[in-house]
Scaffold this motif. Sequence first.
Motif, PDB file in Angstrom:
ATOM      1  N   ALA A   1      -8.125   2.158  -2.169  1.00  0.00           N
ATOM      2  CA  ALA A   1      -8.186   3.372  -2.995  1.00  0.00           C
ATOM      3  C   ALA A   1      -8.264   3.015  -4.477  1.00  0.00           C
ATOM      4  N   VAL A   2      -7.543   1.975  -4.879  1.00  0.00           N
ATOM      5  CA  VAL A   2      -7.563   1.541  -6.284  1.00  0.00           C
ATOM      6  C   VAL A   2      -8.963   1.082  -6.675  1.00  0.00           C
ATOM      7  N   VAL A   3      -9.645   0.403  -5.779  1.00  0.00           N
ATOM      8  CA  VAL A   3     -11.008  -0.052  -6.071  1.00  0.00           C
ATOM      9  C   VAL A   3     -11.949   1.139  -6.212  1.00  0.00           C
TER      10      VAL A   3
ATOM     11  N   ALA B   1      -3.533   6.118   7.210  1.00  0.00           N
ATOM     12  CA  ALA B   1      -4.215   5.042   6.494  1.00  0.00           C
ATOM     13  C   ALA B   1      -5.580   5.503   6.011  1.00  0.00           C
ATOM     14  N   SER B   2      -6.282   6.271   6.853  1.00  0.00           N
ATOM     15  CA  SER B   2      -7.595   6.765   6.458  1.00  0.00           C
ATOM     16  C   SER B   2      -7.490   7.713   5.272  1.00  0.00           C
ATOM     17  N   ALA B   3      -6.506   8.622   5.320  1.00  0.00           N
ATOM     18  CA  ALA B   3      -6.324   9.561   4.214  1.00  0.00           C
ATOM     19  C   ALA B   3      -5.957   8.817   2.945  1.00  0.00           C
ATOM     20  N   LEU B   4      -5.124   7.804   3.080  1.00  0.00           N
ATOM     21  CA  LEU B   4      -4.704   7.047   1.911  1.00  0.00           C
ATOM     22  C   LEU B   4      -5.884   6.307   1.298  1.00  0.00           C
ATOM     23  N   SER B   5      -6.767   5.764   2.120  1.00  0.00           N
ATOM     24  CA  SER B   5      -7.870   4.985   1.589  1.00  0.00           C
ATOM     25  C   SER B   5      -8.952   5.847   0.938  1.00  0.00           C
ATOM     26  N   THR B   6      -8.960   7.150   1.231  1.00  0.00           N
ATOM     27  CA  THR B   6     -10.001   7.990   0.661  1.00  0.00           C
ATOM     28  C   THR B   6      -9.495   8.920  -0.436  1.00  0.00           C
ATOM     29  N   ASP B   7      -8.202   9.052  -0.599  1.00  0.00           N
ATOM     30  CA  ASP B   7      -7.659   9.949  -1.620  1.00  0.00           C
ATOM     31  C   ASP B   7      -7.527   9.226  -2.957  1.00  0.00           C
ATOM     32  N   ASN B   8      -7.643   9.996  -4.006  1.00  0.00           N
ATOM     33  CA  ASN B   8      -7.436   9.490  -5.352  1.00  0.00           C
ATOM     34  C   ASN B   8      -5.933   9.498  -5.609  1.00  0.00           C
ATOM     35  N   LEU B   9      -5.291   8.341  -5.523  1.00  0.00           N
ATOM     36  CA  LEU B   9      -3.833   8.237  -5.559  1.00  0.00           C
ATOM     37  C   LEU B   9      -3.278   8.387  -6.965  1.00  0.00           C
ATOM     38  N   SER B  10      -2.119   9.037  -7.060  1.00  0.00           N
ATOM     39  CA  SER B  10      -1.410   9.118  -8.334  1.00  0.00           C
ATOM     40  C   SER B  10      -0.778   7.766  -8.647  1.00  0.00           C
TER      41      SER B  10
ATOM     42  N   VAL C   1       2.372   7.052  -9.036  1.00  0.00           N
ATOM     43  CA  VAL C   1       3.538   6.837  -8.168  1.00  0.00           C
ATOM     44  C   VAL C   1       3.094   6.485  -6.754  1.00  0.00           C
ATOM     45  N   GLU C   2       2.069   7.163  -6.235  1.00  0.00           N
ATOM     46  CA  GLU C   2       1.556   6.841  -4.900  1.00  0.00           C
ATOM     47  C   GLU C   2       1.012   5.417  -4.858  1.00  0.00           C
ATOM     48  N   ARG C   3       0.390   4.977  -5.922  1.00  0.00           N
ATOM     49  CA  ARG C   3      -0.102   3.596  -5.984  1.00  0.00           C
ATOM     50  C   ARG C   3       1.064   2.618  -5.943  1.00  0.00           C
ATOM     51  N   MET C   4       2.116   2.927  -6.695  1.00  0.00           N
ATOM     52  CA  MET C   4       3.268   2.024  -6.733  1.00  0.00           C
ATOM     53  C   MET C   4       3.909   1.889  -5.358  1.00  0.00           C
ATOM     54  N   PHE C   5       4.154   3.020  -4.678  1.00  0.00           N
ATOM     55  CA  PHE C   5       4.744   2.967  -3.348  1.00  0.00           C
ATOM     56  C   PHE C   5       3.760   2.384  -2.335  1.00  0.00           C
ATOM     57  N   GLY C   6       2.496   2.698  -2.478  1.00  0.00           N
ATOM     58  CA  GLY C   6       1.488   2.208  -1.552  1.00  0.00           C
ATOM     59  C   GLY C   6       1.328   0.704  -1.581  1.00  0.00           C
ATOM     60  N   VAL C   7       1.459   0.097  -2.747  1.00  0.00           N
ATOM     61  CA  VAL C   7       1.336  -1.361  -2.849  1.00  0.00           C
ATOM     62  C   VAL C   7       2.414  -2.042  -2.012  1.00  0.00           C
ATOM     63  N   VAL C   8       3.577  -1.435  -1.956  1.00  0.00           N
ATOM     64  CA  VAL C   8       4.684  -2.012  -1.196  1.00  0.00           C
ATOM     65  C   VAL C   8       4.587  -1.647   0.280  1.00  0.00           C
ATOM     66  N   ARG C   9       4.288  -0.397   0.581  1.00  0.00           N
ATOM     67  CA  ARG C   9       4.335   0.087   1.961  1.00  0.00           C
ATOM     68  C   ARG C   9       3.032  -0.105   2.727  1.00  0.00           C
ATOM     69  N   ARG C  10       1.891   0.115   2.073  1.00  0.00           N
ATOM     70  CA  ARG C  10       0.577   0.025   2.727  1.00  0.00           C
ATOM     71  C   ARG C  10      -0.411  -0.611   1.752  1.00  0.00           C
ATOM     72  N   PRO C  11      -0.306  -1.909   1.555  1.00  0.00           N
ATOM     73  CA  PRO C  11      -1.124  -2.546   0.502  1.00  0.00           C
ATOM     74  C   PRO C  11      -2.633  -2.423   0.704  1.00  0.00           C
ATOM     75  N   ARG C  12      -3.117  -2.676   1.894  1.00  0.00           N
ATOM     76  CA  ARG C  12      -4.573  -2.682   2.081  1.00  0.00           C
ATOM     77  C   ARG C  12      -5.221  -1.341   1.749  1.00  0.00           C
ATOM     78  N   PRO C  13      -4.798  -0.240   2.361  1.00  0.00           N
ATOM     79  CA  PRO C  13      -5.442   1.034   2.010  1.00  0.00           C
ATOM     80  C   PRO C  13      -5.192   1.433   0.557  1.00  0.00           C
ATOM     81  N   THR C  14      -4.056   1.028   0.021  1.00  0.00           N
ATOM     82  CA  THR C  14      -3.775   1.351  -1.385  1.00  0.00           C
ATOM     83  C   THR C  14      -4.755   0.624  -2.298  1.00  0.00           C
ATOM     84  N   PHE C  15      -4.953  -0.667  -2.078  1.00  0.00           N
ATOM     85  CA  PHE C  15      -5.885  -1.415  -2.916  1.00  0.00           C
ATOM     86  C   PHE C  15      -7.324  -0.948  -2.705  1.00  0.00           C
TER      87      PHE C  15
END
Length: 160
Positions: free
Chosen positions: A36-38, A9-18, A20-34
Amino acid sequence: MSGSAGAEASALSTDNLSTVERMFGVVRRPRPTFEAVVRWPRSAGLLVILFAVYFLASAALYATRVGRQALVDQWENTAIAFGQPVDDARYAELQRLSEQGLAYAAGTALLNGPLAAAVLAFLLFGWFTGVRRGRASYRQVLAIVAAGTTLLILRQLVSG
């Protein structure tokens, strides 16, 4: 959190997601994905995918005789719901218009995808920055809305 789940979760929240990673992240891990999106607000890729999915699903349907008939029935029901009579001449016109199913699919995909996301982001941006005195940029809000459309894309794929 356990060690590996917390690190993930920490890596996901700090990485610049592609995209596809954003699409899967919204479904699987919404909070850290959003989160990262911010931090790295990008929306173009997701909006293109949103448009493409809506267009391809609609175009595939409207390319068939059954799909064009469904489109005519939809237009007829809409006209009747708004109190407009549909006589034989109007029905024949709707049938002729249904032959332009690809153009209709492109138009509705544009309206229901990127344009709807941009309008919603504009309204939310106004609400959060104007009324609520938030500090988000329009780019951040649009990226959040675009990421959230992943669920709409999935719905379109499942129902289409």
